[in-house]
Write a protein that holds these residues in place. Structure first.
Motif, short mmCIF file in Angstrom:
data_model
loop_
_atom_site.label_atom_id
_atom_site.label_comp_id
_atom_site.label_asym_id
_atom_site.label_seq_id
_atom_site.Cartn_x
_atom_site.Cartn_y
_atom_site.Cartn_z
N SER A 153 0.83 -1.21 0.00
CA SER A 153 0.00 0.00 0.00
C SER A 153 0.86 1.26 0.00
N THR A 154 1.95 1.23 0.75
CA THR A 154 2.85 2.39 0.77
C THR A 154 3.49 2.59 -0.60
N LEU A 155 3.96 1.50 -1.18
CA LEU A 155 4.59 1.58 -2.50
C LEU A 155 3.61 2.11 -3.54
N LEU A 156 2.38 1.63 -3.53
CA LEU A 156 1.39 2.06 -4.52
C LEU A 156 1.07 3.54 -4.37
N ALA A 157 0.92 4.01 -3.12
CA ALA A 157 0.60 5.42 -2.89
C ALA A 157 1.73 6.32 -3.38
N VAL A 158 2.97 5.94 -3.08
CA VAL A 158 4.12 6.77 -3.49
C VAL A 158 4.27 6.79 -5.00
N THR A 159 4.16 5.64 -5.65
CA THR A 159 4.31 5.59 -7.11
C THR A 159 3.18 6.32 -7.82
N THR A 160 1.96 6.25 -7.27
CA THR A 160 0.83 6.96 -7.88
C THR A 160 1.05 8.46 -7.85
N ASP A 161 1.48 8.99 -6.70
CA ASP A 161 1.76 10.43 -6.61
C ASP A 161 2.88 10.84 -7.56
N ALA A 162 3.90 9.99 -7.65
CA ALA A 162 5.03 10.33 -8.52
C ALA A 162 4.63 10.31 -9.98
N SER A 163 3.83 9.33 -10.41
CA SER A 163 3.45 9.22 -11.82
C SER A 163 2.49 10.32 -12.24
N ARG A 164 1.70 10.86 -11.32
CA ARG A 164 0.73 11.91 -11.64
C ARG A 164 1.30 13.31 -11.51
#
Length: 257
Positions: free
Chosen positions: A78-89
């Protein structure tokens, strides 16, 4: 002191931002709460009857401390997904352009996910009590066990943040999951390493998840406990934080604009 103040203040602002997202979109949080409960029911009632507990005892009491540990490990996803989502957007780059403490984004992510982990752990404890698990140690030992669990989650938070900043692609979460799941199962969460081949049991024994599971079983007074793992269970997370904490802040500062 001024730098520390703004790090804490800006970090708390970022934590509130993540909590607001969960309040508006509670479905992922609910799924995250239900999944470990399903694992408890599946292993406790469907498969548990065929698994022997080292030294005897009820398998569900052996299982629950391991499941507490497993939920802390699954939080990496969940942490990984949240960080990567913010970075990609582009959200992370937007934050980097604002007048705020450089480490506030990662500190805020860490604070929000740790609060979420407290909620998950509370739900898991309620599930454990419902299926017959009980802590047989004293109040101090029980609180110490929960402290070790949250310390492990805190360490895995920094691992997830670092991987998210390095990967920066939500599609790569699947790749990380293929690594996390075997590592999680290659432990003493469900069975004793003594039942594995010698070389595999040695790897499982020194898994950080196994150290925390063994320590919490000892502190809870549950079956399958092995003495001498409390210190190891404290050292492993501290080492992970010492490595991935500075790496996470460094990776955030090096992100391209």
């Amino acid at each position: 002191m001024s730098s520390l103040y703004w790090t804490v203040a800006d970090g708390w602002t970022m934590t509130r931002r993540d909590l607001a997202h969960w309040a508006r979109r509670p479905a992922p949080v609910v799924v995250g709460l239900l999944f470990p409960i399903l694992l408890v029911l599946m292993f406790g009632y469907l498969l548990g009857g065929a698994i022997a507990v080292p030294g005897g005892g009820d398998y569900r009491e052996f299982l629950l401390p391991g499941m507490f540990v497993m939920t802390m490990g699954f939080g990496v996803e969940s942490t990984l997904l949240a960080v990567t989502t913010d970075a990609s957007r582009g959200v992370t780059d937007r934050f980097r352009s604002m007048p705020m403490a450089p480490s506030a984004v990662v500190v805020g992510r860490c604070g929000a996910d740790l609060l979420n982990s407290v909620l998950v752990l509370a739900v898991m404890v309620g599930c454990g009590l419902a299926v017959g698990w009980r802590p047989h140690g004293g109040v101090g030992a029980t609180l110490g066990a929960f402290g070790l669990l949250l310390l492990l989650r805190f360490a895995f938070l920094w691992l997830g943040i670092y991987l998210g900043l390095v990967v920066a692609d939500p599609g790569a979460v699947t790749l990380v999951q293929t690594v996390i799941w075997p590592v999680t199962f290659l432990s003493n969460v469900f069975v004793s390493p003594d039942s594995m081949p010698g070389w595999l049991g040695a790897i499982a024994t020194w898994n950080p998840l196994s150290a925390t599971a063994a320590a919490t079983r000892e502190l809870f007074g549950n079956p399958g406990a092995a003495a001498g793992w409390i210190g190891v269970a404290a050292v492993w997370p501290l080492l992970l934080v010492a490595v991935f904490g500075p790496l996470s802040v460094r990776a955030f500062r090096r992100l391209s604009r």
